[in-house]
Design a protein around this motif. Structure first.
Motif, short mmCIF file in Angstrom:
data_model
loop_
_atom_site.label_atom_id
_atom_site.label_comp_id
_atom_site.label_asym_id
_atom_site.label_seq_id
_atom_site.Cartn_x
_atom_site.Cartn_y
_atom_site.Cartn_z
N VAL A 124 0.82 -1.20 0.00
CA VAL A 124 0.00 0.00 0.00
C VAL A 124 0.85 1.26 0.00
CG1 VAL A 124 -1.85 1.21 1.15
CG2 VAL A 124 -1.67 -1.27 1.36
N TYR A 189 6.19 26.64 12.91
CA TYR A 189 7.11 25.61 13.35
C TYR A 189 8.19 26.18 14.28
CZ TYR A 189 5.08 22.32 10.02
OH TYR A 189 4.22 21.50 9.35
N THR A 276 5.13 15.88 3.30
CA THR A 276 3.73 16.19 3.03
C THR A 276 3.68 17.25 1.94
OG1 THR A 276 3.66 17.83 4.77
CG2 THR A 276 3.03 15.61 5.35
N LEU A 278 1.40 20.28 -0.24
CA LEU A 278 0.22 21.10 -0.46
C LEU A 278 0.44 22.12 -1.55
CD1 LEU A 278 -0.08 24.10 1.56
CD2 LEU A 278 0.77 22.27 2.98
N GLY B 18 -3.92 -7.67 2.37
CA GLY B 18 -3.61 -6.42 1.66
C GLY B 18 -4.76 -5.45 1.78
N SER B 21 -5.15 -3.96 5.31
CA SER B 21 -4.21 -2.91 5.70
C SER B 21 -4.47 -1.65 4.89
CB SER B 21 -2.77 -3.39 5.50
OG SER B 21 -2.56 -3.66 4.14
N MET B 22 -5.09 -1.80 3.70
CA MET B 22 -5.33 -0.64 2.86
C MET B 22 -6.39 0.28 3.46
SD MET B 22 -6.04 -0.71 -1.22
CE MET B 22 -5.40 -2.34 -1.31
N ALA B 133 -0.46 19.74 6.82
CA ALA B 133 0.74 18.90 6.91
C ALA B 133 0.58 17.86 8.02
CB ALA B 133 1.96 19.77 7.16
N GLN B 136 -1.76 15.04 7.08
CA GLN B 136 -1.12 14.09 6.15
C GLN B 136 -0.18 13.17 6.89
OE1 GLN B 136 0.09 15.46 2.08
NE2 GLN B 136 -0.58 17.44 2.83
N GLN B 137 0.51 13.71 7.90
CA GLN B 137 1.39 12.86 8.71
C GLN B 137 0.59 11.77 9.42
OE1 GLN B 137 3.32 15.76 11.19
NE2 GLN B 137 4.98 16.12 9.73
N TYR B 142 -4.44 14.04 0.76
CA TYR B 142 -4.64 15.45 0.43
C TYR B 142 -5.40 15.61 -0.88
CZ TYR B 142 -3.18 20.16 -1.07
OH TYR B 142 -3.15 21.46 -1.50
#
Lengths: 280, 145
Positions: A124, A189, A276, A278, B18, B21-22, B133, B136-137, B142
Protein backbone atom coordinates in the motif's frame (compact mmCIF):
# COMPACT_ATOMS: atom_id res chain seq x y z
CA UNK A 1 35.26 24.32 -15.45
CA UNK A 2 35.20 27.61 -13.60
CA UNK A 3 33.07 26.57 -10.64
CA UNK A 4 35.57 23.87 -9.73
CA UNK A 5 38.11 26.58 -8.99
CA UNK A 6 35.73 28.48 -6.78
CA UNK A 7 34.26 25.58 -4.86
CA UNK A 8 35.85 22.24 -4.10
CA UNK A 9 33.73 19.11 -4.03
CA UNK A 10 34.23 19.01 -0.26
CA UNK A 11 32.86 22.52 0.01
CA UNK A 12 29.80 21.72 -2.09
CA UNK A 13 29.17 18.56 -0.11
CA UNK A 14 29.42 20.52 3.11
CA UNK A 15 26.98 23.04 1.64
CA UNK A 16 24.49 20.35 0.73
CA UNK A 17 24.89 18.71 4.13
CA UNK A 18 24.27 22.06 5.80
CA UNK A 19 27.64 22.07 7.56
CA UNK A 20 28.84 25.52 6.56
CA UNK A 21 28.83 28.49 8.86
CA UNK A 22 26.61 31.47 8.12
CA UNK A 23 29.04 33.60 6.13
CA UNK A 24 30.30 30.77 3.95
CA UNK A 25 26.74 29.69 3.34
CA UNK A 26 25.68 33.19 2.30
CA UNK A 27 28.49 33.31 -0.22
CA UNK A 28 27.66 29.85 -1.52
CA UNK A 29 23.97 30.69 -1.90
CA UNK A 30 24.81 33.82 -3.81
CA UNK A 31 27.26 32.21 -6.19
CA UNK A 32 25.26 29.05 -6.71
CA UNK A 33 22.15 31.07 -7.45
CA UNK A 34 23.95 32.92 -10.21
CA UNK A 35 25.72 30.00 -11.83
CA UNK A 36 23.51 27.55 -13.63
CA UNK A 37 26.11 24.78 -13.94
CA UNK A 38 27.01 25.06 -10.28
CA UNK A 39 23.36 25.17 -9.40
CA UNK A 40 22.73 21.98 -11.26
CA UNK A 41 25.75 20.36 -9.62
CA UNK A 42 24.38 21.23 -6.19
CA UNK A 43 20.98 20.01 -7.27
CA UNK A 44 22.49 16.66 -8.22
CA UNK A 45 24.41 16.41 -4.94
CA UNK A 46 21.30 17.27 -2.99
CA UNK A 47 19.29 14.70 -4.87
CA UNK A 48 21.98 12.08 -4.31
CA UNK A 49 22.09 12.94 -0.63
CA UNK A 50 18.32 12.70 -0.28
CA UNK A 51 18.13 9.47 -2.18
CA UNK A 52 21.01 8.03 -0.20
CA UNK A 53 19.41 9.01 3.05
CA UNK A 54 16.13 7.63 1.89
CA UNK A 55 17.70 4.37 0.83
CA UNK A 56 19.64 4.26 4.07
CA UNK A 57 16.60 4.97 6.19
CA UNK A 58 14.53 2.10 4.90
CA UNK A 59 17.37 -0.11 3.80
CA UNK A 60 15.39 -3.26 4.59
CA UNK A 61 12.62 -2.34 2.14
CA UNK A 62 12.70 -4.11 -1.21
CA UNK A 63 13.48 -1.75 -4.10
CA UNK A 64 10.41 -2.70 -6.10
CA UNK A 65 7.49 -5.00 -5.49
CA UNK A 66 7.90 -7.42 -8.39
CA UNK A 67 11.62 -8.07 -8.39
CA UNK A 68 11.83 -8.10 -4.62
CA UNK A 69 9.13 -10.74 -4.31
CA UNK A 70 11.13 -13.09 -6.46
CA UNK A 71 14.38 -12.41 -4.69
CA UNK A 72 12.69 -12.67 -1.34
CA UNK A 73 11.26 -16.07 -2.05
CA UNK A 74 14.50 -17.35 -3.46
CA UNK A 75 16.36 -15.77 -0.55
CA UNK A 76 14.21 -17.34 2.14
CA UNK A 77 14.40 -20.75 0.55
CA UNK A 78 18.12 -20.38 0.30
CA UNK A 79 18.25 -19.18 3.89
CA UNK A 80 16.33 -22.16 5.19
CA UNK A 81 18.47 -24.50 3.14
CA UNK A 82 21.62 -22.82 4.42
CA UNK A 83 20.43 -23.13 8.03
CA UNK A 84 19.58 -26.78 7.57
CA UNK A 85 22.94 -27.51 6.04
CA UNK A 86 24.64 -25.59 8.83
CA UNK A 87 22.74 -27.47 11.54
CA UNK A 88 23.27 -30.77 9.81
CA UNK A 89 26.93 -30.02 9.43
CA UNK A 90 27.37 -29.01 13.04
CA UNK A 91 25.56 -31.98 14.48
CA UNK A 92 27.16 -34.60 12.34
CA UNK A 93 30.52 -32.96 12.15
CA UNK A 94 30.60 -33.24 8.40
CA UNK A 95 33.44 -31.61 6.53
CA UNK A 96 31.72 -28.79 4.76
CA UNK A 97 33.41 -25.91 2.98
CA UNK A 98 33.28 -23.41 5.86
CA UNK A 99 34.06 -20.14 4.07
CA UNK A 100 31.23 -20.61 1.60
CA UNK A 101 28.74 -21.23 4.37
CA UNK A 102 29.64 -18.17 6.35
CA UNK A 103 29.52 -16.08 3.23
CA UNK A 104 26.03 -17.18 2.18
CA UNK A 105 24.33 -17.57 5.53
CA UNK A 106 24.14 -13.87 6.49
CA UNK A 107 22.74 -12.94 3.09
CA UNK A 108 20.12 -15.64 3.36
CA UNK A 109 19.29 -14.53 6.87
CA UNK A 110 18.89 -10.87 6.08
CA UNK A 111 16.45 -11.28 3.24
CA UNK A 112 13.65 -13.26 4.85
CA UNK A 113 13.89 -11.17 7.99
CA UNK A 114 13.27 -7.94 6.14
CA UNK A 115 10.63 -9.55 3.97
CA UNK A 116 8.65 -10.54 7.03
CA UNK A 117 8.90 -7.03 8.41
CA UNK A 118 7.84 -5.21 5.29
CA UNK A 119 5.21 -7.31 3.55
CA UNK A 120 2.35 -5.91 5.62
CA UNK A 121 2.94 -2.28 4.69
CA UNK A 122 4.89 -2.42 1.46
CA UNK A 123 2.08 -2.98 -1.07
CA UNK A 124 0.00 0.00 0.00
CA UNK A 125 2.50 2.57 1.10
CA UNK A 126 5.19 2.20 -1.49
CA UNK A 127 3.34 0.96 -4.56
CA UNK A 128 2.60 4.39 -6.06
CA UNK A 129 5.95 6.14 -5.67
CA UNK A 130 8.08 3.05 -6.24
CA UNK A 131 7.01 2.67 -9.85
CA UNK A 132 7.90 6.25 -10.74
CA UNK A 133 11.02 6.68 -8.72
CA UNK A 134 12.71 3.32 -8.89
CA UNK A 135 14.82 3.94 -12.01
CA UNK A 136 16.57 6.92 -10.45
CA UNK A 137 16.72 5.33 -7.06
CA UNK A 138 18.49 2.18 -8.14
CA UNK A 139 21.95 3.73 -8.42
CA UNK A 140 22.13 5.61 -5.10
CA UNK A 141 20.81 2.55 -3.31
CA UNK A 142 23.96 0.67 -4.20
CA UNK A 143 26.00 3.68 -3.13
CA UNK A 144 24.30 3.56 0.26
CA UNK A 145 25.26 -0.05 0.65
CA UNK A 146 28.95 0.67 0.22
CA UNK A 147 29.50 4.14 1.68
CA UNK A 148 28.26 5.29 5.08
CA UNK A 149 26.75 8.81 5.04
CA UNK A 150 26.19 8.94 8.78
CA UNK A 151 26.19 12.68 9.43
CA UNK A 152 23.61 13.65 6.85
CA UNK A 153 21.42 10.65 7.52
CA UNK A 154 20.86 11.39 11.20
CA UNK A 155 20.26 15.08 10.51
CA UNK A 156 17.48 14.37 8.03
CA UNK A 157 15.66 11.83 10.16
CA UNK A 158 15.65 14.29 13.05
CA UNK A 159 13.49 16.71 11.11
CA UNK A 160 9.90 16.25 12.15
CA UNK A 161 8.05 18.27 9.55
CA UNK A 162 8.99 18.15 5.90
CA UNK A 163 6.65 20.03 3.64
CA UNK A 164 6.54 20.54 -0.11
CA UNK A 165 4.68 23.67 -1.13
CA UNK A 166 3.77 23.61 -4.81
CA UNK A 167 3.23 26.81 -6.77
CA UNK A 168 2.18 26.50 -10.40
CA UNK A 169 0.39 29.80 -10.88
CA UNK A 170 1.53 33.40 -11.17
CA UNK A 171 -1.48 35.53 -10.30
CA UNK A 172 -0.02 38.25 -8.05
CA UNK A 173 -2.77 37.97 -5.46
CA UNK A 174 -2.27 34.23 -5.26
CA UNK A 175 1.51 34.52 -4.99
CA UNK A 176 1.06 37.10 -2.28
CA UNK A 177 -1.11 34.70 -0.33
CA UNK A 178 1.24 31.81 -1.04
CA UNK A 179 4.23 33.67 0.40
CA UNK A 180 2.11 34.59 3.40
CA UNK A 181 1.22 30.92 3.86
CA UNK A 182 4.84 29.85 3.59
CA UNK A 183 5.94 32.43 6.11
CA UNK A 184 3.20 31.62 8.59
CA UNK A 185 4.00 27.92 8.26
CA UNK A 186 7.70 28.53 8.99
CA UNK A 187 6.84 30.84 11.85
CA UNK A 188 4.42 28.29 13.27
CA UNK A 189 7.11 25.61 13.35
CA UNK A 190 9.67 28.02 14.79
CA UNK A 191 7.30 29.24 17.50
CA UNK A 192 6.29 25.73 18.47
CA UNK A 193 9.98 24.65 18.50
CA UNK A 194 9.43 21.96 15.91
CA UNK A 195 12.13 21.02 13.45
CA UNK A 196 11.02 21.57 9.88
CA UNK A 197 12.12 21.84 6.29
CA UNK A 198 10.02 23.59 3.70
CA UNK A 199 10.72 23.27 0.01
CA UNK A 200 8.80 25.43 -2.40
CA UNK A 201 8.58 23.75 -5.81
CA UNK A 202 7.92 26.05 -8.74
CA UNK A 203 6.94 24.89 -12.17
CA UNK A 204 4.84 26.11 -15.08
CA UNK A 205 3.74 29.68 -14.54
CA UNK A 206 4.89 29.40 -10.92
CA UNK A 207 8.46 30.02 -12.13
CA UNK A 208 7.47 33.69 -12.44
CA UNK A 209 7.81 34.00 -8.68
CA UNK A 210 11.57 33.39 -8.78
CA UNK A 211 12.57 34.88 -12.14
CA UNK A 212 15.19 37.55 -11.57
CA UNK A 213 13.84 39.71 -14.38
CA UNK A 214 10.11 39.67 -13.60
CA UNK A 215 9.51 38.64 -9.99
CA UNK A 216 7.61 41.24 -8.01
CA UNK A 217 8.60 39.49 -4.80
CA UNK A 218 12.42 39.44 -4.98
CA UNK A 219 12.93 41.42 -1.77
CA UNK A 220 10.41 39.39 0.15
CA UNK A 221 11.94 36.12 -1.00
CA UNK A 222 15.42 37.33 -0.04
CA UNK A 223 14.13 38.25 3.40
CA UNK A 224 12.47 34.87 3.87
CA UNK A 225 15.63 33.04 2.77
CA UNK A 226 17.66 35.03 5.23
CA UNK A 227 15.24 34.59 8.07
CA UNK A 228 14.62 30.86 7.57
CA UNK A 229 17.57 28.67 6.61
CA UNK A 230 15.23 25.68 6.46
CA UNK A 231 13.44 27.15 3.45
CA UNK A 232 14.40 26.29 -0.13
CA UNK A 233 12.98 27.54 -3.41
CA UNK A 234 13.37 24.98 -6.20
CA UNK A 235 12.67 25.72 -9.86
CA UNK A 236 11.79 23.07 -12.41
CA UNK A 237 14.48 22.53 -15.06
CA UNK A 238 11.92 21.33 -17.61
CA UNK A 239 10.01 24.59 -17.34
CA UNK A 240 13.23 26.62 -17.55
CA UNK A 241 14.26 24.79 -20.69
CA UNK A 242 10.83 25.29 -22.25
CA UNK A 243 10.90 29.00 -21.47
CA UNK A 244 14.43 29.22 -22.83
CA UNK A 245 13.30 27.63 -26.08
CA UNK A 246 10.19 29.82 -26.31
CA UNK A 247 11.76 33.12 -25.40
CA UNK A 248 15.26 32.63 -26.74
CA UNK A 249 16.99 33.82 -23.56
CA UNK A 250 18.28 31.90 -20.59
CA UNK A 251 16.03 32.45 -17.59
CA UNK A 252 17.91 33.96 -14.67
CA UNK A 253 16.71 33.10 -11.21
CA UNK A 254 16.78 34.99 -7.93
CA UNK A 255 19.81 34.28 -5.71
CA UNK A 256 19.61 31.08 -3.72
CA UNK A 257 16.95 29.44 -5.88
CA UNK A 258 18.03 25.93 -6.77
CA UNK A 259 17.14 24.01 -9.92
CA UNK A 260 15.57 20.56 -9.84
CA UNK A 261 15.26 18.23 -12.82
CA UNK A 262 11.47 18.09 -12.81
CA UNK A 263 8.96 19.74 -10.49
CA UNK A 264 6.45 16.93 -10.78
CA UNK A 265 9.08 14.22 -10.28
CA UNK A 266 10.44 16.10 -7.27
CA UNK A 267 6.98 16.27 -5.73
CA UNK A 268 6.48 12.53 -6.15
CA UNK A 269 9.99 11.75 -4.91
CA UNK A 270 9.53 13.86 -1.81
CA UNK A 271 6.16 12.36 -1.02
CA UNK A 272 7.65 8.90 -1.30
CA UNK A 273 10.23 10.07 1.23
CA UNK A 274 7.50 10.99 3.69
CA UNK A 275 7.19 14.69 2.90
CA UNK A 276 3.73 16.19 3.03
CA UNK A 277 2.42 18.12 0.08
CA UNK A 278 0.22 21.10 -0.46
CA UNK A 279 -0.57 23.39 -3.31
CA UNK A 280 -1.08 27.08 -2.70
CA UNK B 1 -3.18 -30.23 -7.82
CA UNK B 2 -2.84 -29.89 -4.06
CA UNK B 3 0.10 -27.59 -4.66
CA UNK B 4 -2.01 -25.39 -6.91
CA UNK B 5 -4.75 -25.18 -4.28
CA UNK B 6 -2.23 -24.29 -1.61
CA UNK B 7 -0.82 -21.52 -3.76
CA UNK B 8 -4.32 -20.18 -4.44
CA UNK B 9 -5.18 -20.22 -0.75
CA UNK B 10 -2.01 -18.32 0.02
CA UNK B 11 -2.77 -15.80 -2.71
CA UNK B 12 -6.27 -15.23 -1.32
CA UNK B 13 -4.83 -14.76 2.13
CA UNK B 14 -2.35 -12.22 0.80
CA UNK B 15 -5.07 -10.30 -1.06
CA UNK B 16 -7.25 -10.34 2.03
CA UNK B 17 -4.55 -8.99 4.31
CA UNK B 18 -3.61 -6.42 1.66
CA UNK B 19 -7.18 -5.08 1.60
CA UNK B 20 -7.34 -5.01 5.37
CA UNK B 21 -4.21 -2.91 5.70
CA UNK B 22 -5.33 -0.64 2.86
CA UNK B 23 -8.54 0.50 4.51
CA UNK B 24 -7.05 1.04 8.01
CA UNK B 25 -10.07 0.36 10.14
CA UNK B 26 -12.44 0.59 7.19
CA UNK B 27 -12.27 4.39 6.95
CA UNK B 28 -10.75 6.64 4.34
CA UNK B 29 -9.14 9.74 5.78
CA UNK B 30 -9.21 12.79 3.55
CA UNK B 31 -8.29 16.44 3.94
CA UNK B 32 -9.79 18.92 1.49
CA UNK B 33 -7.77 22.12 1.11
CA UNK B 34 -9.55 25.40 0.39
CA UNK B 35 -7.69 28.71 0.05
CA UNK B 36 -9.70 30.56 -2.62
CA UNK B 37 -12.94 32.50 -2.50
CA UNK B 38 -14.46 32.22 -5.93
CA UNK B 39 -18.05 31.33 -5.10
CA UNK B 40 -18.66 28.96 -7.99
CA UNK B 41 -15.38 27.18 -7.23
CA UNK B 42 -16.28 26.91 -3.54
CA UNK B 43 -19.67 25.40 -4.31
CA UNK B 44 -18.09 22.99 -6.76
CA UNK B 45 -15.59 21.98 -4.08
CA UNK B 46 -18.35 21.28 -1.55
CA UNK B 47 -20.09 19.34 -4.32
CA UNK B 48 -16.93 17.22 -4.66
CA UNK B 49 -16.96 16.48 -0.95
CA UNK B 50 -20.66 15.59 -1.07
CA UNK B 51 -20.10 13.26 -4.02
CA UNK B 52 -17.11 11.70 -2.31
CA UNK B 53 -19.20 10.87 0.75
CA UNK B 54 -22.07 9.60 -1.39
CA UNK B 55 -19.68 7.33 -3.25
CA UNK B 56 -18.09 5.63 -0.24
CA UNK B 57 -20.77 6.11 2.44
CA UNK B 58 -20.52 8.49 5.37
CA UNK B 59 -19.45 5.75 7.76
CA UNK B 60 -16.49 4.88 5.58
CA UNK B 61 -14.84 8.24 5.33
CA UNK B 62 -13.45 10.84 7.70
CA UNK B 63 -13.39 14.19 5.92
CA UNK B 64 -11.82 17.41 7.12
CA UNK B 65 -12.14 20.64 5.18
CA UNK B 66 -9.30 23.02 6.07
CA UNK B 67 -9.78 26.67 5.14
CA UNK B 68 -7.20 29.42 5.27
CA UNK B 69 -6.49 32.71 3.54
CA UNK B 70 -9.29 33.57 1.15
CA UNK B 71 -10.75 30.12 1.72
CA UNK B 72 -12.24 31.31 5.02
CA UNK B 73 -14.69 33.33 2.91
CA UNK B 74 -16.57 30.08 2.40
CA UNK B 75 -18.04 30.36 5.89
CA UNK B 76 -18.46 34.11 5.52
CA UNK B 77 -20.57 33.55 2.43
CA UNK B 78 -22.53 30.81 4.21
CA UNK B 79 -23.81 33.46 6.63
CA UNK B 80 -25.78 35.17 3.87
CA UNK B 81 -25.97 32.72 0.97
CA UNK B 82 -28.53 30.09 1.93
CA UNK B 83 -27.43 27.66 -0.76
CA UNK B 84 -23.86 27.68 0.57
CA UNK B 85 -25.19 27.42 4.11
CA UNK B 86 -27.30 24.39 3.24
CA UNK B 87 -24.31 22.67 1.66
CA UNK B 88 -22.25 23.23 4.81
CA UNK B 89 -25.06 22.04 7.07
CA UNK B 90 -25.57 18.89 5.01
CA UNK B 91 -21.88 18.04 5.10
CA UNK B 92 -21.64 18.67 8.84
CA UNK B 93 -24.58 16.31 9.32
CA UNK B 94 -22.56 13.70 7.51
CA UNK B 95 -19.65 14.14 9.88
CA UNK B 96 -17.44 16.56 7.97
CA UNK B 97 -15.26 18.84 10.11
CA UNK B 98 -14.69 22.39 8.90
CA UNK B 99 -11.42 23.77 10.28
CA UNK B 100 -10.50 27.45 10.22
CA UNK B 101 -6.97 28.91 10.32
CA UNK B 102 -6.36 31.22 13.25
CA UNK B 103 -3.54 33.06 11.46
CA UNK B 104 -6.08 34.09 8.86
CA UNK B 105 -8.60 35.19 11.49
CA UNK B 106 -5.97 37.41 13.11
CA UNK B 107 -4.57 38.77 9.86
CA UNK B 108 -7.96 39.56 8.35
CA UNK B 109 -9.42 40.65 11.70
CA UNK B 110 -12.28 38.19 11.46
CA UNK B 111 -14.44 37.52 14.50
CA UNK B 112 -15.42 33.92 13.95
CA UNK B 113 -18.46 34.14 16.23
CA UNK B 114 -20.06 36.96 14.28
CA UNK B 115 -18.53 36.84 10.82
CA UNK B 116 -18.45 33.12 10.08
CA UNK B 117 -21.23 30.54 9.89
CA UNK B 118 -21.42 28.07 12.77
CA UNK B 119 -17.81 28.08 13.96
CA UNK B 120 -16.88 27.26 17.54
CA UNK B 121 -13.54 27.20 19.29
CA UNK B 122 -12.91 23.54 18.53
CA UNK B 123 -12.97 24.34 14.80
CA UNK B 124 -10.05 26.76 15.05
CA UNK B 125 -6.54 25.51 14.27
CA UNK B 126 -3.41 27.64 14.86
CA UNK B 127 -2.17 27.39 11.25
CA UNK B 128 -4.23 26.00 8.40
CA UNK B 129 -1.19 25.05 6.37
CA UNK B 130 0.52 23.31 9.30
CA UNK B 131 -2.77 21.51 10.03
CA UNK B 132 -2.84 20.13 6.48
CA UNK B 133 0.74 18.90 6.91
CA UNK B 134 -0.13 17.40 10.31
CA UNK B 135 -3.18 15.57 8.98
CA UNK B 136 -1.12 14.09 6.15
CA UNK B 137 1.39 12.86 8.71
CA UNK B 138 -1.56 11.09 10.36
CA UNK B 139 -2.46 9.32 7.14
CA UNK B 140 -4.99 11.75 5.64
CA UNK B 141 -4.94 11.95 1.87
CA UNK B 142 -4.64 15.45 0.43
CA UNK B 143 -7.16 16.72 -2.11
CA UNK B 144 -7.25 20.22 -3.52
CA UNK B 145 -10.58 20.57 -5.33
Amino acid sequence: MSQNNRFSDEFLNAFVDDQLDGEEKDRAYLEIGQDETLNRQVCELRKLRDLTQHAYRDLPAPPSATTAAGKRRAGSRFGIAACLVLAFGTVLGLQIDAPRLTATAPAGDADPATAAGTTAVAPVVTARPATTASPTRAAPRTVAATSVPTVGATAASDIRNKVIVHIADDKPAQLEQALGDIESLLRYYRDSHETARVQVVLNGRGIGLVRADTSAFAARIARLQKEYDNLTFAACQNTLERLHAEQGVAIRLLPGVIVIDSGVAEIMRRQSQGWTYLQV
Amino acid sequence: MRKVLAVMALALLAIGSGCASMSTGGKQKVVYHINYNDEAQLKAALGNVQNHIAAVGKDNVDVKVVMHGNGVDLLKTANTDLDMQQKVVNLKNEGVDFEVCNNTLVKKKINYKNDLFDVSEKDIVPSGVAEIARLQQQGYVYIKP
